[in-house]
Design a protein around this motif. Structure first.
Motif, PDB file in Angstrom:
ATOM      1  N   GLN A   1      29.160  44.170  37.087  1.00  0.00           N
ATOM      2  CA  GLN A   1      29.800  44.802  35.994  1.00  0.00           C
ATOM      3  C   GLN A   1      31.106  44.013  35.557  1.00  0.00           C
ATOM      4  O   GLN A   1      31.496  44.318  34.314  1.00  0.00           O
ATOM      5  N   ASP A   2      31.697  43.400  36.432  1.00  0.00           N
ATOM      6  CA  ASP A   2      33.109  43.020  36.073  1.00  0.00           C
ATOM      7  C   ASP A   2      33.226  41.426  36.156  1.00  0.00           C
ATOM      8  O   ASP A   2      33.229  41.025  37.326  1.00  0.00           O
ATOM      9  N   ALA A   3      33.190  40.776  35.087  1.00  0.00           N
ATOM     10  CA  ALA A   3      33.453  39.314  35.192  1.00  0.00           C
ATOM     11  C   ALA A   3      34.762  38.878  36.041  1.00  0.00           C
ATOM     12  O   ALA A   3      34.839  37.565  36.351  1.00  0.00           O
ATOM     13  N   ALA A   4      35.836  39.900  36.201  1.00  0.00           N
ATOM     14  CA  ALA A   4      36.828  39.177  36.935  1.00  0.00           C
ATOM     15  C   ALA A   4      36.830  39.055  38.330  1.00  0.00           C
ATOM     16  O   ALA A   4      37.438  38.366  38.827  1.00  0.00           O
ATOM     17  N   TYR A   5      35.412  39.312  38.904  1.00  0.00           N
ATOM     18  CA  TYR A   5      35.060  39.006  40.267  1.00  0.00           C
ATOM     19  C   TYR A   5      34.466  37.516  40.329  1.00  0.00           C
ATOM     20  O   TYR A   5      33.987  37.050  41.423  1.00  0.00           O
TER      21      TYR A   5
END
Length: 124
Positions: free
Chosen positions: A94-98
């Protein structure tokens, strides 16, 4: 805001995060309330294999805070992460920051629905 809101009368509980080996543990007034475990599978790669927060503490972002502690440490050490527990995998999706730490070169999902106490894990 309602004047009779019960949450206004309750003091905020102090929750402390500590690193213990290959885990981060959340401790509250009554003891351990959450934890995340990871293990090294080679010199460059960690597997997050368990994330757990007690039911009464869920919905407060504590599991994400635990995940972020592991991710921050992985970044500092130049490690990649395989999210094996269902909670970590869902957050990574869900989170492109990872994306910078996600070792997703193998096909398919990594989640292990049988991981003990994985948040969101279902057992047959």
């Amino acid at each position: 805001m309602r004047e009779n809101d019960d949450r206004l009368d309750k003091p905020q509980e102090e929750i402390i995060a500590e690193k213990q080996g290959n885990s981060y543990i959340l401790t509250g007034v009554g003891g351990t309330i959450g934890e995340i475990h990871f293990r090294m599978i080679d010199v460059d790669t960690w597997v997050i294999d368990r994330t757990y927060v007690q039911a009464e503490y869920r919905g407060q972002g504590l599991a994400k805070q635990l995940l972020d502690l592991v991710v921050d440490e992985a970044r500092e050490r130049g490690r990649r992460i395989i999210p094996s527990c269902s909670y970590a995998l869902e957050q990574f999706k869900q989170d492109a920051a990872y994306a910078d730490v996600w070792d997703n070169k193998a096909a398919g999902d990594y989640a292990d629905p049988y991981s003990s106490h994985s948040i969101g894990a279902t057992r047959p």
